[in-house]
Scaffold this motif. Structure first.
Motif, short mmCIF file in Angstrom:
data_model
loop_
_atom_site.label_atom_id
_atom_site.label_comp_id
_atom_site.label_asym_id
_atom_site.label_seq_id
_atom_site.Cartn_x
_atom_site.Cartn_y
_atom_site.Cartn_z
N MET A 1 0.85 -1.19 0.00
CA MET A 1 0.00 0.00 0.00
C MET A 1 0.89 1.23 0.00
N ALA A 2 0.71 2.11 -0.99
CA ALA A 2 1.51 3.32 -1.10
C ALA A 2 1.10 4.31 -0.03
N ARG A 18 -2.07 -0.11 15.80
CA ARG A 18 -0.62 -0.18 16.04
C ARG A 18 0.09 0.62 14.96
N ILE A 19 0.70 1.71 15.36
CA ILE A 19 1.27 2.69 14.45
C ILE A 19 2.70 3.00 14.89
N THR A 20 3.58 3.21 13.91
CA THR A 20 4.91 3.74 14.19
C THR A 20 5.08 5.06 13.45
N ASP A 108 1.34 -3.22 7.97
CA ASP A 108 1.32 -3.60 6.56
C ASP A 108 2.09 -2.64 5.66
N GLY A 109 2.77 -1.68 6.23
CA GLY A 109 3.55 -0.75 5.41
C GLY A 109 3.20 0.69 5.68
N GLY A 110 3.70 1.56 4.81
CA GLY A 110 3.54 2.99 5.00
C GLY A 110 2.08 3.43 4.91
N ILE A 111 1.71 4.40 5.74
CA ILE A 111 0.36 4.96 5.74
C ILE A 111 0.37 6.38 5.18
#
Length: 669
Positions: A1-2, A18-20, A108-111
């Motif tokens: 996901m871009a 859950r976020i970084t 799952d990747g960058g948000i």
């Protein structure tokens, strides 16, 4: 996901809990996380601040490399915002550094990512914030800089001893300042001007910093700034940055004899370079703003884009007025401080020098207000032009009654996307009337309030009595019901009337008479207690049957005697003619009906329902109140201004509404 590329002020939904978040800077900087309440204030002083060396708090972990891991589900219930800040060491600023970058990612990747361009003398900034919204969480690109450094940032968020804590977070260093102007990824973006370069952000109505930049407005480029004057520690508010991306601002004025004063930042033209402009360097005249385009907001259909565009205009108008009010408040405060300083010196209390000092203080105050008004007028002119373009493109359901969409009305094939209930305006610019739109199907019933209100319908009007308010309320209900009937496919909405009260001006008969004459009522109006009870029972039965069909997975399967058309229940003279059972049925329809196409339109005075006790209070709170005449009572969700609502009704004596009802009846036949 871009990952989404955010601009200053834009928000983006977070898909999980859950976020970084990583804040990248070319110079070593401290990362801090402020856990704040709804107003953006630290509820427990520095006990809600996470930084290197601080105890861990539930849901937030700060790694040694500055990466922040957040478990939103583990946060305390009173934490509504997480503001992630970047703090440079003492003596350093972001002027000669590559633009910092904030990157938000999930499992799952960058948000989302946000490049903080347009910074100048700031040494501390709030990069992004994670905040609760409608049961979920979102991330907003903030980019709020503080020329006063970590001390100003911490003080702005309610830290009890900001200076001591700032000194511990930002020690002196002797490293050479890098001179590269390129961002960490090798490029640089024109995401927008600084939201507070050179000034400490003021607090809004709830104590949070006011951001006057709306995310829909697009890139604005970096801003040239003028330093703000010294403000005493007691001053809790200061001037606010009124930059609107994509809108031209006047160049900052030169410092006068009294020293530099606040001036709005100047965004360069979209084609200009993205390097920051020094406050002392000459600035070129900004390019003209491109003409507004109807439907330039996001959305799958034109109606949705127009709806979102109107909300963008509404937010822009609110934030622009907030900027003006904040600047005027700051000007008044500075004038008071200067006069207090004169009075503190016994030699300056009387005589020509005292009068001259007071005159100079008032002059400086008026200069500040004049500059703020010029910015407000500039923004208002662009909003006015955009509203004119949008109004011409509105479909009938969202258009004003005088629009060409009603002149050339034709039956529609689908239900409306949104409905216009009236217009909203602020006293600073009463000629800017922002349409008040609500999505359809209505999620809440409508209540035309014939009770408390202004003493008259407008300047020069006669005093309003109870009968006058009821007559105006009847007119509003008639206009709303006619609009709903006209914006549904023929036969797609059936109108039922409950009108047990006596006739007369503004009475029950006036409420449904236009529809009865046109033959648009689904049945005779319910006027007796037995008729009211029977009508409500039939509507409750319809709600129950549709809910059962939907739960069974067959929403279109209804008994033959149940018409699939939506329903609009027009209730006049509430609570006359209602007993406890019918009141309970009415509350049930208000709560459960909208989801299955049964909508409530109530014309009532709340004070007249006191005999039913406090049990009706949740009922009133669950309805959208519409004033029958122009009245200031609606607050926006951004800066909580009190907006004046004007109901959407045809002009008195206009024959368009009866002609419209006749046309609707012809197409039904």
């Amino acid at each position: 996901m871009a990952a989404a590329e955010l601009v200053r002020g834009q928000n983006h939904p977070l898909p999980g809990t859950r976020i970084t978040v990583r804040l990248s800077s070319a110079h070593p900087a401290a990362t801090a996380v402020l856990l704040t309440d709804e107003s953006g204030r630290l509820a427990d002083g520095e006990g809600r601040l996470v930084h290197a060396g601080s105890p861990e708090l539930p849901g937030v972990r700060l790694a040694a490399d500055g990466e922040v891991a957040v478990d939103l589900g583990a946060l305390a219930a009173d934490v509504h915002r997480l503001q992630l800040a970047l703090l440079l060491p003492t003596g350093r600023t972001f002027r000669d550094l590559p633009a910092p970058v904030a990157a938000v990612a999930g499992p799952d990747g960058g948000i989302a990512s946000f490049t903080l361009t347009g910074l100048a003398d700031e040494s501390a900034l709030v990069a992004v914030e994670l905040y609760r919204r409608a049961g979920g969480w979102k991330v907003r690109a903030v980019g709020q800089g503080y020329a006063g450094g970590a001390t100003a940032l911490l003080a702005d968020h309610g830290c009890p001893d900001p200076s001591a804590l700032a000194a511990a977070l930002t020690p002196e260093v002797s490293a050479e300042l890098p001179t590269s102007r390129r961002s960490a990824d090798g490029g640089q973006r024109a995401d927008g001007g600084s939201d507070g370069a050179g000034v400490v952000a003021p607090t809004g109505a709830a104590g949070s910093p006011i951001n006057t930049v709306h995310p829909r407005r697009g890139p604005s480029g970096p801003a040239a700034t003028t330093p703000a004057p010294e403000v005493p520690p007691s001053a809790a508010r200061g001037p606010v940055d009124t930059t609107h991306p994509g809108r031209p601002s006047p160049p900052p004025p030169a410092a006068g004899p009294s020293g530099p004063v606040f001036a709005p930042p100047v965004p360069p033209s979209p084609s200009s370079p993205t390097s920051a402009t020094s406050p002392t360097s000459p600035t070129s005249a900004p390019s003209s703003v491109p003409p507004p385009i109807a439907g330039d907001a996001a959305g799958a259909t034109m109606d949705e884009r127009l709806y979102n565009q109107v909300w963008g205009i509404f937010e822009d108008a609110a934030r622009s007025a907030a900027a003006y009010r904040s600047a005027v408040e700051y000007a008044d405060h500075r004038q008071d401080q200067e006069i207090e300083a004169l009075l503190a010196d016994p030699r300056m209390r009387f005589g020509p020098d005292a009068e001259l000092g007071r005159l100079q203080a008032r002059t400086r105050r008026d200069e500040l207000e004049g500059r703020a008004r010029a910015v407000l007028d500039r923004d208002a002119e662009q909003l006015r032009e955009e509203l004119q373009v949008v109004e011409r493109a509105m479909p009938a359901a969202m258009a004003a009654w005088g629009s060409a969409a009603w002149t050339a009305w034709q039956p529609v094939a689908e239900r409306p996307f949104a409905l216009r209930l009236g217009d909203l305006h602020l006293p600073e610019n009463p000629d800017i009337r922002v349409p008040m739109l609500t999505r359809f199907p209505l999620h809440r019933g409508l209540w035309v309030d014939t009770g408390s209100g202004p003493e008259s319908a407008g300047p020069g009007s006669a005093p309003l009595g109870s009968a006058d308010r009821k007559a105006f309320g009847t007119g509003v209900a008639t206009a709303v019901a006619a609009r709903l009937l006209a914006c549904h496919p023929p036969g797609g909405l059936l109108l039922h009337a409950v009108a047990p009260g006596a006739g007369g001006p503004g009475g029950s008969g006036d409420a449904w008479a236009p529809f009865a004459r046109a033959g648009l009522l689904a049945g005779p109006p319910a006027t007796s207690r037995a008729e009211v009870a029977a009508l409500l029972e039939s509507l409750v039965e319809r709600v129950d049957l549709v809910q059962m069909a939907r739960r069974a997975g067959a929403p279109d399967t209804l008994p033959p005697h149940v018409d699939p058309a939506d329903r609009l229940l027009l209730v006049h003279d509430f609570p006359y003619g209602f007993d406890d059972r019918t009141v309970a049925r009415l509350r049930y329809l208000a709560d459960e009906g909208p989801a299955v196409g049964v909508h409530l339109l109530l014309v009532a005075d709340r004070a007249e329902s006191r005999e039913y006790g406090p049990l009706l209070d949740p009922f009133w709170r669950g309805l959208t109140r519409l004033a029958p005449v122009e009245q200031a009572y609606l607050a926006d969700p951004w800066v909580e201004h009190l907006w004046t609502f004007s109901p959407a009704v045809p002009r008195p004596g206009d024959p368009a509404l009866p002609a419209l009802l006749e046309a609707i009846a012809r197409h039904r036949r």
